[in-house]
Enzyme design. Structure first.
Site, short mmCIF file in Angstrom:
data_model
loop_
_atom_site.label_atom_id
_atom_site.label_comp_id
_atom_site.label_asym_id
_atom_site.label_seq_id
_atom_site.Cartn_x
_atom_site.Cartn_y
_atom_site.Cartn_z
N GLU A 87 -8.61 -6.80 -24.60
CA GLU A 87 -9.40 -7.85 -23.98
C GLU A 87 -10.84 -7.96 -24.48
O GLU A 87 -11.37 -9.06 -24.57
CB GLU A 87 -9.43 -7.62 -22.45
N SER A 476 26.28 8.10 33.86
CA SER A 476 26.00 9.42 34.44
C SER A 476 24.93 10.19 33.70
O SER A 476 24.45 11.21 34.21
CB SER A 476 27.29 10.25 34.49
#
Length: 811
Positions: A87, A476
């Site tokens: 770049e 239960s």
């Protein structure tokens, strides 16, 4: 002649001054509208939120932009070199604009007619952060002016850091750290020269150098970057040539959940984070979340529940294929379009190619490559009759029919699930997704940390979390709450209650609870009532002490936010979740202390600051500056005591009896100190078991999403308890067999298990029972509920709805 030259010189000077003035005016005009570059000092880009298991394993990532912010000091030199070469090779020497590069680009554009860019890294930062991408001279001038100002305000390293963390790389990745993970499933420190060069080639145009759509173009661009690295002296020619010879090697990181079997858990954490901080914080805030999940226990839980659901489902026969495809052409492409179960990796989809009485030939679904395309290789296998014996009973027009051979069940074109047979080369076993489902939770009772959670057979099949979202009757398994309330209010494990018929009447309507076996056993102790899960005793006990007390304890334990104080509720007819039931049992397991169930240990923001911590225990002296012989610091447990520790031990001891000789006796085969309670709801629609050791509580239920009968004899002890046992067998391997701690001051007295009175020497029905100070076995035989045995009881009209609409019996 001299005068003429002077004349033209004067005109030229005037024109130059006019041009300069015009440029100055233009630049001044443009400068007025420049954005404030000082915002870069407070740069907080959207960052990925990461979810980790308790051991640090990555579970999931959530992000709109997949980015992990990386300080410039953490970026390896080879990665920096790749981006500088690609770049802006003069980045560390130019003032924001590279004049040489600009001239070079202009000359090249004039020669070739192309549009070579000359933007520096600083200019790209100015454009990406502060400007738009419009192609105008105004924007370009602004970009240059901002570049000069940015260079004056920030160091080169800071500018480079901003650039490397902001740029888009394609495939949803932002920033170099996110790109390294996305493209190569690596950290930046692990990137090779070739990999770093490829990433550096992407910012110019990620779609132009896509690794799968344009691989040749991608390699060409990568190699150009490597040549630039060699030319700039960052790598040697030999290293460059070696790097250029490597393939791209892109192995995309999968999205979503990474930890296998943790999908339900991860989704529950995601929802909690959104509720706590909002959507933006989750997808942009860069949170680091350490969860409570134990990956080892999670795998065990998932396997135990899946195996239990499969075992039950196979007994109900084969319901048919997942689908049907045309196999006249490429069967691999056809079956490849059918969605499988990603979270059940042992299974694969297959298409039946041919079938006979003894076997079926199948073609396995081709695996999907990183590019998303199906592999060209075609695999075949066989399902023998012995490997699908359970499926010979199969559904035809809603009825189970017995087939005489494989071809009576599987037809060419059928798409089915298969699992590779152990020790076989091409042999497979037939599988099907169970129609029954369930949920399971494992928790640390001392902290409330959820160690494992399974919300169903497969998250890919159904995202509904049955561990936290399914409202079911606990049956239960709720009874220990009733008995704990009684023990906390004057009753003892040796108190005797009548196990006999009782009828509840309201407004002319009656409710007659029944025991599971339909029989009444007469007077029995509280211990016997819970061990054998006697409904009639539980109703009488709740009636004797008052349902308001039961409701208070149910709410105190967190089973319900509000429980209507009606007798049927004592049998677990109110709906709740597995998570709530496990949390309630944790209170009994830890000695009566309130706990807050949590899936999250700690949350840190993007800067590493802890913003949430589940553990609220205090610790004086933990942060001492130096050691001066003081006592070791202790964590102070400030949680609320919601149940007497002695009561907690008594109910735990009674539930140990459930395992040793009651409805969950199958669990006793583990040879461990385990307490627990089974639960079977009305019409056998759900089967429950919740049990615990001193340091681990596990609860689960099995049932259909649309409640229906599980089948005659389907109980918590027969369906849910075996799953619990399978889980505990593996989960407790290598751990000591710890007994439940008896609170100081409790008395252990030998009693007759039938009468509840003190046992005589040599009594064969002797059992050791725990009593609180000031209590003990009764001196005379006394039975609670003897007076109304076989009779009826009138209740308020307010309870009419609960009575008339409640189940006939929950076991």
């Amino acid at each position: 002649m001299v005068r003429l030259i002077g004349y033209f010189f004067g005109i030229g000077t005037m024109l130059a001054l006019l041009v300069a003035a015009g440029v100055a005016i233009y630049v001044g005009h443009v400068s007025k509208d420049l954005p404030d570059y000082e915002v870069l000092a407070n740069y907080e880009p959207p960052v990925t939120t990461r979810i980790h298991a308790s051991d640090g394993a990555l579970m999931a990532e959530f992000a709109k932009e997949r980015r992990l912010y990386l300080p410039i000091q953490a970026v390896p030199d080879r990665v920096k070199a790749a981006f500088l070469s690609a770049e802006d090779k003069n980045f560390y020497s130019h003032p924001g604009i590279d004049i040489q590069g600009l001239i070079r680009a202009v000359v090249n554009n004039l020669k070739t007619g192309s549009k070579q860019g000359a933007s520096t890294i600083t200019q790209q930062v100015a454009k990406n952060f502060l400007l738009t991408s419009e192609q105008t001279y105004d924007r370009k001038i602004k970009e240059m002016l901002l570049s000069f100002r940015i260079e004056q305000a920030y160091s080169k390293d800071r500018i480079f850091e901003l650039y490397l963390n902001e740029i888009f790389f394609g495939l949803g990745a932002y920033g170099v750290a996110g790109a390294a993970l996305t493209y190569f499933d690596k950290s930046v420190n692990e990137l090779t020269i070739a990999e770093a060069a490829y990433l550096a080639s992407l910012p110019k145009g990620p779609s132009n150098y896509h690794p799968f759509r344009h691989p040749d173009r991608a390699i060409e661009r990568r190699n150009w970057v490597i040549d630039q690295m060699v030319e700039n002296g960052y790598v040697s020619r030999e290293e460059g040539d070696k790097a250029k010879a490597e393939p791209l090697g892109v192995t995309p990181r999968r999205n979503g959940t990474y930890l296998f079997a943790g999908e339900y858990f991860t989704e529950e954490v995601r929802r909690e984070l959104i509720a706590r901080y909002g959507v933006d914080a989750l997808y942009e805030g860069g949170l680091s979340v350490r969860t409570t999940l134990d990956p080892h226990l999670q795998l065990i839980a998932r396997r135990a529940l899946q195996n239990g659901l499969e075992k039950f489902d196979r007994l109900r026969g084969y319901r048919g294929p997942k689908g049907n495809v045309d196999i006249s052409g490429d069967w691999g492409a056809a079956v490849g379009q059918v969605k499988g179960l990603d979270d059940v990796p042992e299974w694969r989809l297959a298409v039946v190619l041919d079938s006979s009485k003894s076997a079926a030939s199948i073609g396995l679904q081709p695996k999907r490559l990183a590019s998303g395309a199906l592999e060209e290789k075609r695999e075949e296998g066989t399902i023998a009759a012995d490997d699908m014996r359970w499926a010979m009973r199969h559904m035809v027009d809603g009825k189970l029919v017995k087939a005489s051979g494989v071809d009576g069940v599987l037809k060419p074109g059928d798409v089915v699930f298969v699992e590779k047979k152990d020790g076989s080369d091409g042999g497979y076993e037939l599988r099907q997704v169970p129609s029954v489902s369930g949920g399971m939770v494992a928790m640390d009772p001392h902290t409330g940390r959820v160690l494992a959670m399974v919300g169903g057979f497969s998250y890919a099949e159904s995202e509904f979390n049955r561990a936290t979202q399914a409202m079911r009757q606990p049956g239960s398994s709720f009874k220990p709450i009733v008995y704990a309330a009684a023990l906390d209010n004057g009753y003892t494990p040796a108190s005797v209650i009548m196990d006999g018929p009782i009828t509840i009447t309201s407004g002319g309507q009656t409710w007659t609870p029944k025991n599971y076996d339909g029989k009444a056993a007469g007077p029995a102790t509280l211990r016997s009532g819970i061990e054998r899960s006697r409904n009639l005793m539980t109703v009488r006990l709740a009636n004797d002490m008052g349902m308001k007390i039961v409701a208070e304890y149910a709410e105190r334990f967190g089973v319900y936010d509000h429980l209507a104080p009606y007798l049927p509720m004592a049998l677990g007819s109110g709906e709740t979740t597995v998570m709530r039931m496990v949390s309630a049992y944790s209170i009994m397991a830890n000695g009566g202390r309130q706990i807050k169930p949590s899936l999250i240990d700690r949350i840190q923001d993007r800067y590493g600051k802890t913003v949430f911590r589940h553990d609220e225990r205090g610790c004086e002296g933990c942060n001492a500056q130096e050691w001066k012989g003081q006592a070791e610091p202790e964590l102070i447990d400030n949680s609320e005591q919601v149940l007497d520790p002695m009561t907690a031990y008594q109910i735990t001891s009674m539930m140990e009896g459930v395992v040793q000789r009651g409805t969950a006796v199958t669990v006793s085969e583990l040879g461990r100190h385990i307490a627990g309670k089974t639960g079977t709801t009305n019409d056998e629609k759900d089967a429950w078991f919740v049990g615990f050791t001193p340091n681990l509580v596990v609860g689960l239920y099995m049932g259909y999403d649309q409640p229906q009968n599980l089948g005659k004899g389907a109980t918590g002890g027969g369906l849910a308890a075996p799953i619990f046992k399978d889980f505990m067998k593996v989960a407790l391997e290598g751990t000591p067999n710890v007994d439940f701690k008896i609170p100081e001051g409790m008395k252990l007295i030998a009693i007759n298990r039938k009468t509840g009175m003190r046992a005589n020497q040599g009594d064969p029905n002797t059992i050791i029972e725990a009593f609180k100070p000031g209590t003990g076995p009764a001196d005379s035989y006394w039975v609670i509920g003897m007076d109304d045995a076989g009779g009826s009881r009138e209740i308020s009209s307010e309870a009419k709805k609960a009575v008339t609409e409640s189940p006939g019996g929950l076991y």
